[in-house]
Enzyme design. Structure first.
Site, PDB file in Angstrom:
ATOM      1  N   SER A 223       0.836  -1.197   0.000  1.00 28.46           N
ATOM      2  CA  SER A 223       0.000   0.000   0.000  1.00 28.46           C
ATOM      3  C   SER A 223       0.874   1.251   0.000  1.00 28.46           C
ATOM      4  O   SER A 223       1.982   1.247   0.547  1.00 28.46           O
ATOM      5  CB  SER A 223      -0.858  -0.007   1.271  1.00 28.46           C
ATOM      6  OG  SER A 223      -1.394   1.269   1.513  1.00 28.46           O
ATOM      7  N   TYR A 270      -1.776  -0.991  10.893  1.00 31.80           N
ATOM      8  CA  TYR A 270      -1.991  -1.476   9.531  1.00 31.80           C
ATOM      9  C   TYR A 270      -0.827  -1.048   8.630  1.00 31.80           C
ATOM     10  O   TYR A 270      -0.217  -1.864   7.933  1.00 31.80           O
ATOM     11  CB  TYR A 270      -3.323  -0.936   8.977  1.00 31.80           C
ATOM     12  CG  TYR A 270      -3.411  -1.021   7.473  1.00 31.80           C
ATOM     13  CD1 TYR A 270      -3.632  -2.245   6.852  1.00 31.80           C
ATOM     14  CD2 TYR A 270      -3.222   0.110   6.672  1.00 31.80           C
ATOM     15  CE1 TYR A 270      -3.675  -2.336   5.469  1.00 31.80           C
ATOM     16  CE2 TYR A 270      -3.260   0.033   5.296  1.00 31.80           C
ATOM     17  CZ  TYR A 270      -3.483  -1.193   4.697  1.00 31.80           C
ATOM     18  OH  TYR A 270      -3.506  -1.280   3.320  1.00 31.80           O
ATOM     19  N   LYS A 274       2.257  -3.389   6.816  1.00 34.32           N
ATOM     20  CA  LYS A 274       2.630  -3.447   5.398  1.00 34.32           C
ATOM     21  C   LYS A 274       4.126  -3.196   5.240  1.00 34.32           C
ATOM     22  O   LYS A 274       4.809  -3.859   4.458  1.00 34.32           O
ATOM     23  CB  LYS A 274       1.834  -2.420   4.579  1.00 34.32           C
ATOM     24  CG  LYS A 274       0.374  -2.765   4.416  1.00 34.32           C
ATOM     25  CD  LYS A 274       0.180  -3.977   3.527  1.00 34.32           C
ATOM     26  CE  LYS A 274      -1.242  -4.489   3.512  1.00 34.32           C
ATOM     27  NZ  LYS A 274      -1.416  -5.791   2.894  1.00 34.32           N
TER      28      LYS A 274
HETATM   29  C1  UD1 Z   1      -6.990   4.777   3.439  1.00 39.69           C
HETATM   30  C2  UD1 Z   1      -6.036   4.378   4.520  1.00 39.69           C
HETATM   31  C3  UD1 Z   1      -4.826   3.754   3.884  1.00 39.69           C
HETATM   32  C4  UD1 Z   1      -5.247   2.548   3.059  1.00 39.69           C
HETATM   33  C5  UD1 Z   1      -6.281   2.966   2.040  1.00 39.69           C
HETATM   34  C6  UD1 Z   1      -6.836   1.712   1.364  1.00 39.69           C
HETATM   35  C7  UD1 Z   1      -6.491   5.937   6.351  1.00 39.69           C
HETATM   36  C8  UD1 Z   1      -5.948   7.047   7.157  1.00 39.69           C
HETATM   37  N1  UD1 Z   1      -5.719   5.542   5.324  1.00 39.69           N
HETATM   38  O1  UD1 Z   1      -6.332   5.704   2.590  1.00 39.69           O
HETATM   39  O2  UD1 Z   1      -3.905   3.368   4.868  1.00 39.69           O
HETATM   40  O3  UD1 Z   1      -4.143   1.987   2.402  1.00 39.69           O
HETATM   41  O4  UD1 Z   1      -7.367   3.656   2.664  1.00 39.69           O
HETATM   42  O5  UD1 Z   1      -7.849   2.015   0.493  1.00 39.69           O
HETATM   43  O6  UD1 Z   1      -7.566   5.435   6.608  1.00 39.69           O
HETATM   44  N2  UD1 Z   1     -12.668  11.030   3.214  1.00 39.69           N
HETATM   45  C9  UD1 Z   1     -13.678  11.899   3.548  1.00 39.69           C
HETATM   46  N3  UD1 Z   1     -14.842  11.369   4.058  1.00 39.69           N
HETATM   47  C10 UD1 Z   1     -15.018  10.026   4.240  1.00 39.69           C
HETATM   48  C11 UD1 Z   1     -13.989   9.146   3.882  1.00 39.69           C
HETATM   49  C12 UD1 Z   1     -12.809   9.688   3.379  1.00 39.69           C
HETATM   50  O7  UD1 Z   1     -13.550  13.108   3.424  1.00 39.69           O
HETATM   51  O8  UD1 Z   1     -16.085   9.626   4.719  1.00 39.69           O
HETATM   52  C13 UD1 Z   1     -11.416  11.586   2.691  1.00 39.69           C
HETATM   53  C14 UD1 Z   1     -10.227  11.217   3.560  1.00 39.69           C
HETATM   54  O9  UD1 Z   1     -10.061  12.091   4.616  1.00 39.69           O
HETATM   55  C15 UD1 Z   1      -9.096  11.276   2.540  1.00 39.69           C
HETATM   56  C16 UD1 Z   1      -9.773  10.871   1.224  1.00 39.69           C
HETATM   57  O10 UD1 Z   1     -11.169  11.038   1.419  1.00 39.69           O
HETATM   58  O11 UD1 Z   1      -8.619  12.579   2.444  1.00 39.69           O
HETATM   59  C17 UD1 Z   1      -9.498   9.427   0.851  1.00 39.69           C
HETATM   60  O12 UD1 Z   1      -9.812   8.638   1.984  1.00 39.69           O
HETATM   61  P1  UD1 Z   1      -9.851   7.040   1.945  1.00 39.69           P
HETATM   62  O13 UD1 Z   1     -10.704   6.579   0.825  1.00 39.69           O
HETATM   63  O14 UD1 Z   1     -10.213   6.560   3.308  1.00 39.69           O
HETATM   64  O15 UD1 Z   1      -8.376   6.632   1.568  1.00 39.69           O
HETATM   65  P2  UD1 Z   1      -6.978   7.079   2.237  1.00 39.69           P
HETATM   66  O16 UD1 Z   1      -7.174   7.873   3.444  1.00 39.69           O
HETATM   67  O17 UD1 Z   1      -6.162   7.687   1.174  1.00 39.69           O
END
Ligand code: UD1
Length: 460
Positions: A223, A270, A274
């Site tokens: 990841s 997590y 990795k």
């Molecule tokens: C997340 C994990 C990462 C993992 C990846 C797998 C965290 C901190 N990181 O990455 O370790 O490898 O998923 O897919 O969880 N967001 C919102 N509202 C939401 C959900 C997400 O605003 O309800 C935003 C988050 O703050 C982020 C972006 O969308 O800025 C992407 O989030 P997400 O899809 O959870 O992925 P990552 O955080 O990049």
């Protein structure tokens, strides 16, 4: 792609979602005869790719792409975060594809099994071919697997009687793709031991077992989380920002730079799991260069198969952006919380590299092909799987609103702990060595997610 007009139907053999108790060994076999003849002396030599965790979100799309490419596939999955119905869906889609292209459907085998279970040894034994390499043995059935021992030459000898003919054991598993890991950041913080036990200890034992069977072609699900706070550099992340042994490379100005192992700012068990797994794999390949190990660092996998039949359907509550948006679209969740609007990005929301899961799945096949062709430059090699393009959270929202023709209610809240503002892949290494690049756009992802979401609503 989402623009395609192909239609897909489920195989008539699909059964209702009857869930099996995880941990119970079950077996579903299609086509082949391997289990009927576990020792398979001088029998079939067709090879399989073993996909561990092959019914999950990324695993299932990868199994489908493997079948489409003509690989026989053995799926191992304990159904702890997936459903057995996914197997029939994959099979139905693969049959449709093979029929449409006039190809033979490869074998698809399934064992419901925790990859850490002792049964794995029996499974691997049943996928071994044995051939007699010295004087003919009068009764081949006299070579029970348990008495075979590996000699220095890599040949299994029956040590009970050195005069007996030697038997060579060759695995019919030509490669392994390992997806069977826990992946919730939040859960890993609450239950670190669960994560280290499954993701790290499980991997170590599994590698030992594979080594015993001479299976050394291994693709690992990693990841972008391994870059830790390196992601905050604001530039596309290159693989050399996280290495496990000292490495030299030419930077963008052509100057030689030497990097030391390690990474700063991993924020969860997590993420650490990795990183640890990659380090273990790197050490293993250093100690024995006959291994060929590729660690694929996923950026943000999204989307689903264009049919709407296969998609992200975890048992756990979703926390990633697009699955959460899908729950808002279906009305299960009233509003999307946007975590952070004060990042240093064009619209203040975080930027991610969203990669369509089918492109990602094809990256695994490219990795297998590259390692078979000797294109991977070292016995352990890491590759970013991303598009090289970033999109903000608001752009994702807009894209899903366009695809669904619905307004998605949002609420702006503070940053989520552990988030970074920018995380985009540098993709040159994968393009050059794996000869792979992502082809699908964010809008393709949104169209396919909306298809899948609609289909799930009709089903339930
Ligand atoms: C997340 C994990 C990462 C993992 C990846 C797998 C965290 C901190 N990181 O990455 O370790 O490898 O998923 O897919 O969880 N967001 C919102 N509202 C939401 C959900 C997400 O605003 O309800 C935003 C988050 O703050 C982020 C972006 O969308 O800025 C992407 O989030 P997400 O899809 O959870 O992925 P990552 O955080 O990049």
């Amino acid at each position: 792609m989402s623009s395609s007009s192909s239609t897909y139907s489920l195989s008539p053999s699909i059964t209702p979602e009857v869930l099996n108790t995880p941990g119970t060994q079950r077996s579903v076999l299609f086509d082949d005869d391997v289990v009927a003849d576990p020792l398979n002396i001088d029998g079939s030599t067709s090879t399989f790719i073993m996909v561990v965790g092959g019914l999950g979100y990324i695993g299932s799309h990868t199994v489908l792409e493997l079948l489409k490419e003509g690989y026989n596939v053995l799926v191992i999955d304990d159904l702890s975060n997936s459903y057995e119905t996914v197997l029939n869906r994959v099979r139905g889609l693969a049959i449709d594809f093979c029929t449409a292209h006039g190809r033979r459907m490869p074998a698809l085998h399934f064992r419901q099994l925790d990859y850490r279970s002792a049964h794995m040894k029996t499974v691997l034994a049943s996928y071994s071919s044995y051939s007699i390499i010295s004087k003919p043995a009068p009764a081949p059935a006299r070579f029970p697997y348990s008495t075979l021992q590996r000699t220095d030459s890599g040949i299994d000898m029956d040590m009970d009687d050195a005069q007996e003919p030697a038997v060579e054991r060759l695995s019919r598993i030509s490669g392994v793709i390992h997806f069977a890991a826990y992946k919730s950041v939040e859960e890993s913080i609450r239950m670190p031991l669960r994560y280290y036990s499954n993701n790290v200890c499980g991997l170590v034992d599994f590698l030992g077992l594979l080594e015993e069977f001479g299976i050394k072609n291994f693709v690992f699900s990693s990841s972008a989380t391994v870059y830790g706070e390196g992601a905050n550099c604001g530039l596309p992340l290159r693989e050399e920002l996280c290495v496990h042994h000292p490495e030299s490379f030419l930077d963008s100005d052509g100057a030689e730079r030497r990097v030391l192992p390690g990474v700063l700012g991993l924020t969860s068990p997590y993420g650490r799991s990795k990183f640890m797994c990659e380090s273990i794999l790197a050490d293993l390949a250093l100690s024995d260069p006959t291994w060929s190990i590729t660690a694929l660092r996923y950026f943000n996998p999204v989307g689903c198969h264009e049919s709407g039949i296969l998609g992200e359907d975890p048992r756990q509550k979703p926390s990633n952006l697009i699955p959460v948006i899908a729950t808002v679209l279906t009305g299960t969740k009233p509003v999307l919380d946007i975590f952070g609007t004060d990042w240093n990005t064009p619209d203040g929301t975080a930027v991610r590299d969203f990669i369509h899961v089918v492109d990602l799945a094809r990256g695994h096949i490219a990795a297998l092909a590259a390692s078979t062709a000797g294109r991977t430059l070292a016995p352990f090699r890491t590759y970013n799987l991303g598009t090289g393009r970033g999109h903000t959270v608001r752009e994702v929202l807009q894209s899903l609103e366009d695809a669904s023709q619905r307004k998605i209610p949002v609420r702006e809240v503070g940053r989520r702990a552990g988030d970074v503002g920018f995380c985009v892949a540098e993709v040159r290494r994968a393009e050059t060595e794996l000869q792979w690049k992502a082809e699908r756009s964010l809008n393709d992802c949104s169209g396919d997610v909306w298809n899948f979401t609609k289909a799930r609503c009709v089903e339930s």
